[in-house]
Design a protein around this motif. Structure first.
Motif, PDB file in Angstrom:
ATOM      1  N   GLU A 100       0.295  -1.410  -0.133  1.00 27.31           N
ATOM      2  CA  GLU A 100       0.240  -0.102   0.308  1.00 27.31           C
ATOM      3  C   GLU A 100       0.644   1.489   0.338  1.00 27.31           C
ATOM      4  N   GLN A 101       0.882   2.242  -0.943  1.00 25.36           N
ATOM      5  CA  GLN A 101       1.452   3.285  -1.192  1.00 25.36           C
ATOM      6  C   GLN A 101       0.619   4.567  -1.752  1.00 25.36           C
ATOM      7  N   PRO A 102       1.068   5.831  -0.719  1.00 27.98           N
ATOM      8  CA  PRO A 102       0.203   6.529  -1.653  1.00 27.98           C
ATOM      9  C   PRO A 102       1.252   7.365  -2.573  1.00 27.98           C
ATOM     10  N   ARG A 110      -5.905  15.567 -15.688  1.00 21.83           N
ATOM     11  CA  ARG A 110      -6.723  15.508 -14.006  1.00 21.83           C
ATOM     12  C   ARG A 110      -5.824  15.124 -13.551  1.00 21.83           C
ATOM     13  N   VAL A 111      -5.280  15.598 -12.225  1.00 12.67           N
ATOM     14  CA  VAL A 111      -4.567  14.515 -11.512  1.00 12.67           C
ATOM     15  C   VAL A 111      -5.232  14.459 -10.148  1.00 12.67           C
ATOM     16  N   GLU A 112      -4.766  13.247  -9.123  1.00 14.30           N
ATOM     17  CA  GLU A 112      -5.393  12.861  -8.094  1.00 14.30           C
ATOM     18  C   GLU A 112      -4.275  12.678  -7.029  1.00 14.30           C
ATOM     19  N   ALA A 113      -4.723  12.219  -5.837  1.00 17.65           N
ATOM     20  CA  ALA A 113      -3.780  11.632  -4.934  1.00 17.65           C
ATOM     21  C   ALA A 113      -4.408   9.908  -4.909  1.00 17.65           C
ATOM     22  N   ILE A 114      -4.386   9.341  -4.911  1.00 19.76           N
ATOM     23  CA  ILE A 114      -4.611   7.906  -5.152  1.00 19.76           C
ATOM     24  C   ILE A 114      -3.757   7.409  -3.460  1.00 19.76           C
ATOM     25  N   LEU A 115      -3.693   5.732  -3.594  1.00 22.41           N
ATOM     26  CA  LEU A 115      -3.284   4.779  -2.510  1.00 22.41           C
ATOM     27  C   LEU A 115      -3.919   4.115  -3.420  1.00 22.41           C
ATOM     28  N   VAL A 116      -2.380   3.473  -3.909  1.00 15.02           N
ATOM     29  CA  VAL A 116      -2.296   2.448  -4.662  1.00 15.02           C
ATOM     30  C   VAL A 116      -1.901   1.209  -3.576  1.00 15.02           C
ATOM     31  N   ARG A 117      -2.539  -0.123  -4.114  1.00 14.46           N
ATOM     32  CA  ARG A 117      -2.697  -1.279  -3.321  1.00 14.46           C
ATOM     33  C   ARG A 117      -2.376  -2.867  -3.830  1.00 14.46           C
ATOM     34  N   THR A 165      -3.054   6.928 -15.811  1.00 16.58           N
ATOM     35  CA  THR A 165      -1.062   7.136 -16.198  1.00 16.58           C
ATOM     36  C   THR A 165      -1.134   6.975 -14.594  1.00 16.58           C
ATOM     37  N   VAL A 166      -0.375   6.218 -13.967  1.00 19.49           N
ATOM     38  CA  VAL A 166       0.260   6.344 -12.267  1.00 19.49           C
ATOM     39  C   VAL A 166       1.608   6.698 -12.164  1.00 19.49           C
ATOM     40  N   ASP A 199     -13.554   4.856  -1.587  1.00 20.93           N
ATOM     41  CA  ASP A 199     -13.839   4.638  -3.490  1.00 20.93           C
ATOM     42  C   ASP A 199     -13.191   6.169  -3.446  1.00 20.93           C
ATOM     43  N   GLY A 200     -12.370   7.220  -3.283  1.00 19.56           N
ATOM     44  CA  GLY A 200     -11.724   8.008  -3.995  1.00 19.56           C
ATOM     45  C   GLY A 200     -10.063   8.301  -3.938  1.00 19.56           C
ATOM     46  N   ALA A 201      -9.970   7.444  -3.362  1.00 18.49           N
ATOM     47  CA  ALA A 201      -8.802   7.055  -3.540  1.00 18.49           C
ATOM     48  C   ALA A 201      -7.343   5.693  -3.581  1.00 18.49           C
ATOM     49  N   PHE A 202      -8.619   4.627  -3.473  1.00 17.46           N
ATOM     50  CA  PHE A 202      -8.192   3.389  -3.792  1.00 17.46           C
ATOM     51  C   PHE A 202      -7.699   2.801  -5.600  1.00 17.46           C
ATOM     52  N   VAL A 203      -6.581   2.644  -5.787  1.00 20.99           N
ATOM     53  CA  VAL A 203      -6.720   1.883  -6.631  1.00 20.99           C
ATOM     54  C   VAL A 203      -5.848   0.217  -6.781  1.00 20.99           C
ATOM     55  N   VAL A 204      -6.389  -0.599  -6.995  1.00 19.27           N
ATOM     56  CA  VAL A 204      -6.403  -1.565  -6.561  1.00 19.27           C
ATOM     57  C   VAL A 204      -5.565  -2.493  -8.203  1.00 19.27           C
ATOM     58  N   MET A 205      -4.938  -3.812  -7.876  1.00 12.83           N
ATOM     59  CA  MET A 205      -3.674  -4.182  -8.874  1.00 12.83           C
ATOM     60  C   MET A 205      -3.172  -5.126  -8.607  1.00 12.83           C
ATOM     61  N   PRO A 206      -2.562  -6.385  -9.570  1.00 16.75           N
ATOM     62  CA  PRO A 206      -1.439  -7.025  -8.450  1.00 16.75           C
ATOM     63  C   PRO A 206      -0.420  -7.673  -7.897  1.00 16.75           C
ATOM     64  N   MET A 207      -0.503  -8.037  -6.871  1.00 18.70           N
ATOM     65  CA  MET A 207       0.493  -7.197  -6.287  1.00 18.70           C
ATOM     66  C   MET A 207       2.075  -7.565  -6.957  1.00 18.70           C
ATOM     67  N   PRO A 208       2.361  -8.754  -8.120  1.00 23.80           N
ATOM     68  CA  PRO A 208       3.558  -8.138  -8.539  1.00 23.80           C
ATOM     69  C   PRO A 208       4.270  -6.891  -9.607  1.00 23.80           C
TER      70      PRO A 208
END
Length: 413
Positions: A100-102, A110-117, A165-166, A199-208
């Motif tokens: 988990e990383q901001p 448009r640019v937004e702060a996210i939390l990558v999981r 784009t992350v 709901d306003g920050a999470f971006v979920v992706m596979p761990m690898p």
């Protein structure tokens, strides 16, 4: 308290005043109404507060587990051994690695702060019930596909199939300095957890994919833990905390969200204390209505005394009359409270439409809908409180009626 046919007949007569006693009937009706409103408000407020806590805990635990084992420095190199140790701890139901990383994301300028999981395949499948569009099963290592929260999708204007784009500021070093790492990911699914911040920050992706994006290699950042008893999570994970002392720290949901849940607990207690005074006010209404009834029926009381009615009988009559008023108000309050809870969403929408205000803004309320959880024990306590105060309010008027001296009343009749 068992009533004789005579006592019950008189009590029913006093519960339904005659035509010349409209004012007494009005006061009794007001007493029933006040008891009804006080009980209904207590039931509604306590149920909403309980629902808010339970729903918030469920949403938070659904994504973060009951506790997090996080390594110092943000890198857990021997995570496989730690994961095995946590899973073997008694009381632990599930444990899985987590990244988990901001970071930042951009789309169409448009640019937004996210939390990558970065989640395991099992954790990603657990989000299937929250998906509102797209297919979360498309998230596979190397596919460069992600799932994003519905509020984030609305904020940046992204839909399923778009490429976002992350941006990772910790990029690779070059002769010209450190260049941020920018990776494009296709939006495969959009989900709604029900907590606005998630709901306003999470971006979920596979761990690898998360490991590649964050340049973590084969390491993870933390381990997510779920236990069989959320309230005893500290006791259950105490051995893990001792074993990992100096290498990692264990933070449970109480610690992570301490400010929020403590505020909820204080507010819940304060609201219960304040609204309990409404029941006390209702009891005073019952007392006043019975006092007026006793004064209006002084002559009748004197006649009944001369005909052989005992002081105990008169006490029973007036206690029954007042207690019945309280019981009717309590039952009506329960029904009214449950009715409000059943239609709480519609009521808020109607009030919002009439006032032009958004009464439940998820941005400030955390949850997207008004929760409710009826606690049978609390409802029982509310009913007992209302009935007890109603009973106590009848004692003085009943004693006053029983103490009436028929000789003094009938002397000038």
């Amino acid at each position: 308290m068992i009533l004789s046919p005579f006592e019950w007949t008189i009590a029913k007569r006093y519960l339904l005043p005659g035509k010349g006693e409209a004012f007494i009937a009005l006061v009794a009706s007001i007493s029933i109404g006040v008891v009804m409103l006080s009980v209904a408000m207590l039931v509604v407020v306590m149920s909403v507060m309980n629902g808010f806590r339970a729903e918030l805990l469920d949403k938070i635990v659904g994504l973060n587990g009951h506790a997090i084992v996080q390594a110092y420095g943000g890198r857990m190199d021997d995570w496989e051994n730690i994961l095995q140790e946590v899973r073997q701890t008694p009381g632990v139901v599930r444990a899985s690695p987590l990244i988990e990383q901001p970071l930042l994301t951009s789309f169409n300028g448009r640019v937004e702060a996210i939390l990558v999981r970065g989640n395991t395949p099992q954790d990603i499948r657990n989000l299937s019930s929250k998906v509102v569009s797209g297919n979360i099963d498309e998230l596979a290592p190397g596919a460069r596909k992600v799932a994003i929260g519905i509020r984030l999708a609305e904020n940046i204007g992204a839909r399923v199939g778009d490429t976002i784009t992350v941006i990772n500021p910790q990029g690779r070093s070059t002769p010209f300095g450190t260049l941020p790492r920018q990776v494009g990911y296709e939006v495969a699914a959009i989900f709604e957890v029900g907590v606005y911040d998630y709901d306003g920050a999470f971006v979920v992706m596979p761990m690898p994919d998360a490991q590649t994006l964050l340049l973590l290699g084969d390491t993870v950042q933390m381990i997510e833990v779920t236990v069989n008893d959320a309230d005893k999570v500290g006791e259950i994970l105490a051995p893990v905390q001792r074993s990992l002392q100096g290498r990692a720290v264990v933070s449970d949901w109480k610690t992570i969200n301490a400010t929020l849940f403590e505020a909820l607990q204080v507010e819940r207690a304060a609201m219960a204390f304040a609204l309990s005074f409404m029941v006390l006010v209702a009891a005073f209404n019952i007392l006043s209505s019975l006092v007026m009834l006793v004064r209006a029926k002084t002559r009748d009381i004197a006649i009944m005394r001369t005909m052989g009615a005992t002081r105990q009988s008169l006490m029973k009559i007036f206690v029954t009359t007042g207690f019945t008023i309280g019981a009717i108000g309590t039952l009506a309050g329960l029904a009214f409270g449950f009715l409000i809870l059943a239609g709480r969403k519609q009521i808020v929408e109607v009030i919002g439409a009439l006032t032009g205000q958004n009464l439940w803004d998820p941005q400030y309320r955390f949850l997207t809908t008004i929760p409710s959880k009826i606690d049978g024990m609390e409802v029982g306590m509310i009913v007992l409180l209302a009935l007890l105060l109603s009973f106590l309010a009848t004692l003085y008027p009943a004693w006053k009626a029983a103490s009436t001296d028929p000789v003094q009343v009938l002397r000038y009749e």
